[in-house]
Design a protein around this motif. Structure first.
Motif, PDB file in Angstrom:
ATOM      1  N   GLU A 194       0.815  -1.208   0.000  1.00  0.00           N
ATOM      2  CA  GLU A 194       0.000   0.000   0.000  1.00  0.00           C
ATOM      3  C   GLU A 194       0.854   1.265   0.000  1.00  0.00           C
ATOM      4  O   GLU A 194       0.415   2.308  -0.477  1.00  0.00           O
ATOM      5  CB  GLU A 194      -0.980   0.000   1.171  1.00  0.00           C
ATOM      6  CG  GLU A 194      -0.361   0.066   2.537  1.00  0.00           C
ATOM      7  CD  GLU A 194      -1.403   0.050   3.650  1.00  0.00           C
ATOM      8  OE1 GLU A 194      -2.610   0.096   3.335  1.00  0.00           O
ATOM      9  OE2 GLU A 194      -1.014   0.001   4.832  1.00  0.00           O
ATOM     10  N   SER A 195       2.091   1.186   0.515  1.00  0.00           N
ATOM     11  CA  SER A 195       2.932   2.378   0.506  1.00  0.00           C
ATOM     12  C   SER A 195       3.383   2.730  -0.904  1.00  0.00           C
ATOM     13  O   SER A 195       3.623   3.905  -1.214  1.00  0.00           O
ATOM     14  CB  SER A 195       4.146   2.167   1.413  1.00  0.00           C
ATOM     15  OG  SER A 195       5.055   1.222   0.861  1.00  0.00           O
ATOM     16  N   ILE A 196       3.495   1.727  -1.776  1.00  0.00           N
ATOM     17  CA  ILE A 196       3.844   1.994  -3.176  1.00  0.00           C
ATOM     18  C   ILE A 196       2.666   2.660  -3.884  1.00  0.00           C
ATOM     19  O   ILE A 196       2.828   3.594  -4.666  1.00  0.00           O
ATOM     20  CB  ILE A 196       4.269   0.693  -3.875  1.00  0.00           C
ATOM     21  CG1 ILE A 196       5.518   0.127  -3.186  1.00  0.00           C
ATOM     22  CG2 ILE A 196       4.536   0.920  -5.363  1.00  0.00           C
ATOM     23  CD1 ILE A 196       5.828  -1.296  -3.566  1.00  0.00           C
ATOM     24  N   ASP A 197       1.458   2.179  -3.567  1.00  0.00           N
ATOM     25  CA  ASP A 197       0.252   2.835  -4.080  1.00  0.00           C
ATOM     26  C   ASP A 197       0.206   4.292  -3.616  1.00  0.00           C
ATOM     27  O   ASP A 197      -0.070   5.202  -4.406  1.00  0.00           O
ATOM     28  CB  ASP A 197      -0.986   2.078  -3.592  1.00  0.00           C
ATOM     29  CG  ASP A 197      -2.285   2.731  -4.018  1.00  0.00           C
ATOM     30  OD1 ASP A 197      -2.766   2.439  -5.124  1.00  0.00           O
ATOM     31  OD2 ASP A 197      -2.831   3.535  -3.226  1.00  0.00           O
ATOM     32  N   ALA A 198       0.522   4.503  -2.336  1.00  0.00           N
ATOM     33  CA  ALA A 198       0.465   5.862  -1.794  1.00  0.00           C
ATOM     34  C   ALA A 198       1.498   6.773  -2.443  1.00  0.00           C
ATOM     35  O   ALA A 198       1.241   7.963  -2.649  1.00  0.00           O
ATOM     36  CB  ALA A 198       0.670   5.825  -0.281  1.00  0.00           C
ATOM     37  N   ALA A 199       2.664   6.216  -2.790  1.00  0.00           N
ATOM     38  CA  ALA A 199       3.708   7.037  -3.404  1.00  0.00           C
ATOM     39  C   ALA A 199       3.226   7.660  -4.711  1.00  0.00           C
ATOM     40  O   ALA A 199       3.511   8.825  -5.004  1.00  0.00           O
ATOM     41  CB  ALA A 199       4.957   6.193  -3.642  1.00  0.00           C
ATOM     42  N   ALA A 200       2.486   6.882  -5.499  1.00  0.00           N
ATOM     43  CA  ALA A 200       1.926   7.424  -6.742  1.00  0.00           C
ATOM     44  C   ALA A 200       0.737   8.319  -6.461  1.00  0.00           C
ATOM     45  O   ALA A 200       0.612   9.426  -7.022  1.00  0.00           O
ATOM     46  CB  ALA A 200       1.507   6.278  -7.665  1.00  0.00           C
ATOM     47  N   ARG A 201      -0.134   7.871  -5.581  1.00  0.00           N
ATOM     48  CA  ARG A 201      -1.397   8.580  -5.340  1.00  0.00           C
ATOM     49  C   ARG A 201      -1.157   9.953  -4.720  1.00  0.00           C
ATOM     50  O   ARG A 201      -1.868  10.925  -5.031  1.00  0.00           O
ATOM     51  CB  ARG A 201      -2.285   7.714  -4.437  1.00  0.00           C
ATOM     52  CG  ARG A 201      -3.767   8.050  -4.507  1.00  0.00           C
ATOM     53  CD  ARG A 201      -4.599   6.943  -3.845  1.00  0.00           C
ATOM     54  NE  ARG A 201      -4.418   5.672  -4.527  1.00  0.00           N
ATOM     55  CZ  ARG A 201      -5.078   5.313  -5.622  1.00  0.00           C
ATOM     56  NH1 ARG A 201      -5.959   6.145  -6.165  1.00  0.00           N
ATOM     57  NH2 ARG A 201      -4.871   4.138  -6.178  1.00  0.00           N
ATOM     58  N   ASP A 202      -0.159  10.058  -3.853  1.00  0.00           N
ATOM     59  CA  ASP A 202       0.104  11.333  -3.197  1.00  0.00           C
ATOM     60  C   ASP A 202       0.532  12.402  -4.202  1.00  0.00           C
ATOM     61  O   ASP A 202       0.109  13.568  -4.112  1.00  0.00           O
ATOM     62  CB  ASP A 202       1.185  11.160  -2.123  1.00  0.00           C
ATOM     63  CG  ASP A 202       0.695  10.390  -0.902  1.00  0.00           C
ATOM     64  OD1 ASP A 202      -0.530  10.158  -0.809  1.00  0.00           O
ATOM     65  OD2 ASP A 202       1.541  10.013  -0.069  1.00  0.00           O
ATOM     66  N   VAL A 203       1.369  12.023  -5.159  1.00  0.00           N
ATOM     67  CA  VAL A 203       1.807  12.988  -6.168  1.00  0.00           C
ATOM     68  C   VAL A 203       0.611  13.496  -6.975  1.00  0.00           C
ATOM     69  O   VAL A 203       0.471  14.699  -7.239  1.00  0.00           O
ATOM     70  CB  VAL A 203       2.848  12.349  -7.116  1.00  0.00           C
ATOM     71  CG1 VAL A 203       3.157  13.278  -8.289  1.00  0.00           C
ATOM     72  CG2 VAL A 203       4.122  12.010  -6.351  1.00  0.00           C
ATOM     73  N   ILE A 204      -0.261  12.579  -7.358  1.00  0.00           N
ATOM     74  CA  ILE A 204      -1.420  12.942  -8.166  1.00  0.00           C
ATOM     75  C   ILE A 204      -2.407  13.791  -7.362  1.00  0.00           C
ATOM     76  O   ILE A 204      -2.948  14.791  -7.859  1.00  0.00           O
ATOM     77  CB  ILE A 204      -2.092  11.664  -8.720  1.00  0.00           C
ATOM     78  CG1 ILE A 204      -1.155  11.001  -9.743  1.00  0.00           C
ATOM     79  CG2 ILE A 204      -3.450  11.973  -9.345  1.00  0.00           C
ATOM     80  CD1 ILE A 204      -1.606   9.638 -10.209  1.00  0.00           C
ATOM     81  N   ALA A 205      -2.620  13.423  -6.094  1.00  0.00           N
ATOM     82  CA  ALA A 205      -3.548  14.182  -5.244  1.00  0.00           C
ATOM     83  C   ALA A 205      -3.031  15.591  -4.971  1.00  0.00           C
ATOM     84  O   ALA A 205      -3.802  16.570  -5.008  1.00  0.00           O
ATOM     85  CB  ALA A 205      -3.776  13.436  -3.935  1.00  0.00           C
ATOM     86  N   GLU A 206      -1.738  15.711  -4.703  1.00  0.00           N
ATOM     87  CA  GLU A 206      -1.167  17.026  -4.405  1.00  0.00           C
ATOM     88  C   GLU A 206      -1.290  17.979  -5.593  1.00  0.00           C
ATOM     89  O   GLU A 206      -1.358  19.199  -5.424  1.00  0.00           O
ATOM     90  CB  GLU A 206       0.293  16.876  -3.994  1.00  0.00           C
ATOM     91  CG  GLU A 206       0.464  16.281  -2.606  1.00  0.00           C
ATOM     92  CD  GLU A 206       1.909  15.886  -2.318  1.00  0.00           C
ATOM     93  OE1 GLU A 206       2.788  16.224  -3.151  1.00  0.00           O
ATOM     94  OE2 GLU A 206       2.148  15.235  -1.283  1.00  0.00           O
ATOM     95  N   ALA A 207      -1.326  17.417  -6.798  1.00  0.00           N
ATOM     96  CA  ALA A 207      -1.473  18.251  -7.996  1.00  0.00           C
ATOM     97  C   ALA A 207      -2.933  18.550  -8.323  1.00  0.00           C
ATOM     98  O   ALA A 207      -3.217  19.236  -9.314  1.00  0.00           O
ATOM     99  CB  ALA A 207      -0.805  17.566  -9.182  1.00  0.00           C
ATOM    100  N   GLY A 208      -3.856  18.027  -7.521  1.00  0.00           N
ATOM    101  CA  GLY A 208      -5.266  18.317  -7.705  1.00  0.00           C
ATOM    102  C   GLY A 208      -6.036  17.333  -8.562  1.00  0.00           C
ATOM    103  O   GLY A 208      -7.195  17.582  -8.913  1.00  0.00           O
ATOM    104  N   TYR A 209      -5.417  16.185  -8.882  1.00  0.00           N
ATOM    105  CA  TYR A 209      -6.077  15.214  -9.743  1.00  0.00           C
ATOM    106  C   TYR A 209      -6.465  13.925  -9.005  1.00  0.00           C
ATOM    107  O   TYR A 209      -6.760  12.910  -9.649  1.00  0.00           O
ATOM    108  CB  TYR A 209      -5.152  14.845 -10.914  1.00  0.00           C
ATOM    109  CG  TYR A 209      -4.835  16.001 -11.833  1.00  0.00           C
ATOM    110  CD1 TYR A 209      -5.745  16.423 -12.806  1.00  0.00           C
ATOM    111  CD2 TYR A 209      -3.623  16.676 -11.720  1.00  0.00           C
ATOM    112  CE1 TYR A 209      -5.448  17.481 -13.646  1.00  0.00           C
ATOM    113  CE2 TYR A 209      -3.319  17.739 -12.559  1.00  0.00           C
ATOM    114  CZ  TYR A 209      -4.233  18.138 -13.514  1.00  0.00           C
ATOM    115  OH  TYR A 209      -3.942  19.189 -14.342  1.00  0.00           O
ATOM    116  N   GLY A 210      -6.481  13.976  -7.692  1.00  0.00           N
ATOM    117  CA  GLY A 210      -6.744  12.773  -6.906  1.00  0.00           C
ATOM    118  C   GLY A 210      -8.050  12.078  -7.242  1.00  0.00           C
ATOM    119  O   GLY A 210      -8.120  10.845  -7.250  1.00  0.00           O
TER     120      GLY A 210
END
Length: 369
Positions: free
Chosen positions: A278-294
């Motif tokens: 799940e931490s690998i999933d979070a590594a990708a998801r956090d970048v996308i969410a921080e840019a406003g596309y979560g």
């Protein structure tokens, strides 16, 4: 690699030991990925029963229709020292298997066993609890051997060769189906035994992660998501996604594509022994969410791969399974804007002793054709 490397004799012993450790009396493996993983035999899924019976103690054997006996004997399963129990058209193979098993309390059925077979086994083994064989096999199948990693590396190189040809096929005025037909032919030409899927998703279809192909005509200036994969003759699978643009893409697309590329890089960089799925999933998801596309990343980051395109481990929130060397899986974040377009970048990655190896190596930057 030979079949003895990919389907070693020692695997059957390991499966038998795992069956006993799990408290099962036997595994019953009918045609499908579980049977092929254990024996190397790619049996035809027929109404006639083929079943590898792996008791927790005692000698394993394989039930085969007599007309399929030559194929079974010619497969890698012949190296395992198995008894092939050939049955005739007037026999009841389920009753034969049950009689040989005797009294059993708990059996594991192949995860992809047809309902008609599982119900027949319930009839002939009424006292036996049925569970999924995957509860035993998952631990073995997740940890890829060096030979399996080599097979996946070969599959990755083969599908990369197809992606390098995609710019030949993509152009404005062609339909997705026409492009997909060319890609399918190229997949077979690179040494694949089968074409498992071809996704050519242009324009708004790119916002549907599992779009197939359609008669939609590709337009100039449109992004196109191309997700392709198949199975090599050795049984191991490929799967890779790249996103293309037919001419210069819209400005909003180019902006979020760079976010996606950073997210995919971040997830791959996070892979190493001991970190959770799940931490690998979070590594990708956090970048996308921080840019406003979560809200536009609507699926897990990845799935395991081997003799199936989708198998464990799954790279998703809630999966705390720690990475181990030999885990092989996709890293494929995506951003999908309904009604407009979408993008995905996918590599197959293997966890190594010190980090990760990407098995796909075509450019991850947006390819403009």
């Amino acid at each position: 690699m030979t079949s003895s490397d990919l389907y070693p004799v020692s695997r059957l012993t390991a499966v038998q030991e795992a069956t006993a450790k799990a408290g099962l009396d036997a595994l019953l493996l009918t045609p499908g990925p579980d049977l092929r993983y254990v024996s190397g035999y790619e049996a035809k899924p027929l109404e006639r029963l083929t079943c590898l019976v792996v008791p927790a103690s005692g000698e394993p054997y394989m039930m085969v229709p007599r007309l399929e006996l030559p194929a079974a004997q010619a497969s890698p399963a012949s190296r395992l020292g198995l008894e092939f129990v050939a049955w005739d058209e007037t026999d009841d193979p389920y009753a034969i298997a049950a009689a040989r098993l005797g009294q059993v309390a708990k059996v594991g059925l192949a995860d992809r066993m047809w309902a008609m077979s599982s119900l027949r086994f319930r009839e002939v083994l009424p006292a036996a609890e049925q569970v999924l064989a995957g509860t035993v096999l998952r631990e073995l199948r997740m940890r890829k051997s060096a030979a399996e990693v080599a097979a996946l590396r070969e599959a990755g190189e083969a599908i990369d060769a197809v992606h390098r040809r995609v710019p030949e096929f993509l152009r404005a005025g062609r339909t997705e189906r026409e492009v997909g037909r060319d890609i399918a032919e190229a997949i077979l030409a690179t040494g694949h035994a089968t074409v498992d899927f071809v996704i050519v998703a242009s324009g708004p279809n790119g916002a549907s992660p599992h779009h197939d192909v359609s008669d939609r005509v590709i337009q100039a200036g449109e992004p196109v998501v191309v997700d392709i994969g198949g199975q090599l003759h050795n049984g191991y699978c490929s799967d890779s996604t790249r996103t293309y643009s037919v001419g210069e893409p819209p400005a909003d697309f180019a902006a979020y594509y760079e976010v996606l590329r950073r997210a995919q890089d971040a997830a791959c960089a996070a892979v190493r022994p001991g970190v959770s799925c799940e931490s690998i999933d979070a590594a990708a998801r956090d970048v996308i969410a921080e840019a406003g596309y979560g809200d536009y990343f609507i699926h897990r980051t990845g799935h395991g791969i081997g003799i199936e395109t989708h198998e464990e481990p799954y790279i998703v929130s809630g999966n705390g399974e720690p990475m181990e060397p030999g885990f092989a899986f996709s890293v494929e974040p995506g951003i999908y804007l309904p009604g407009s377009h979408g993008a995905r970048i996918e590599d197959i990655v293997v966890c190594t002793d010190t980090g990760a190896e990407r098995l796909n190596n075509t450019p991850r930057e947006l390819v403009i054709v």
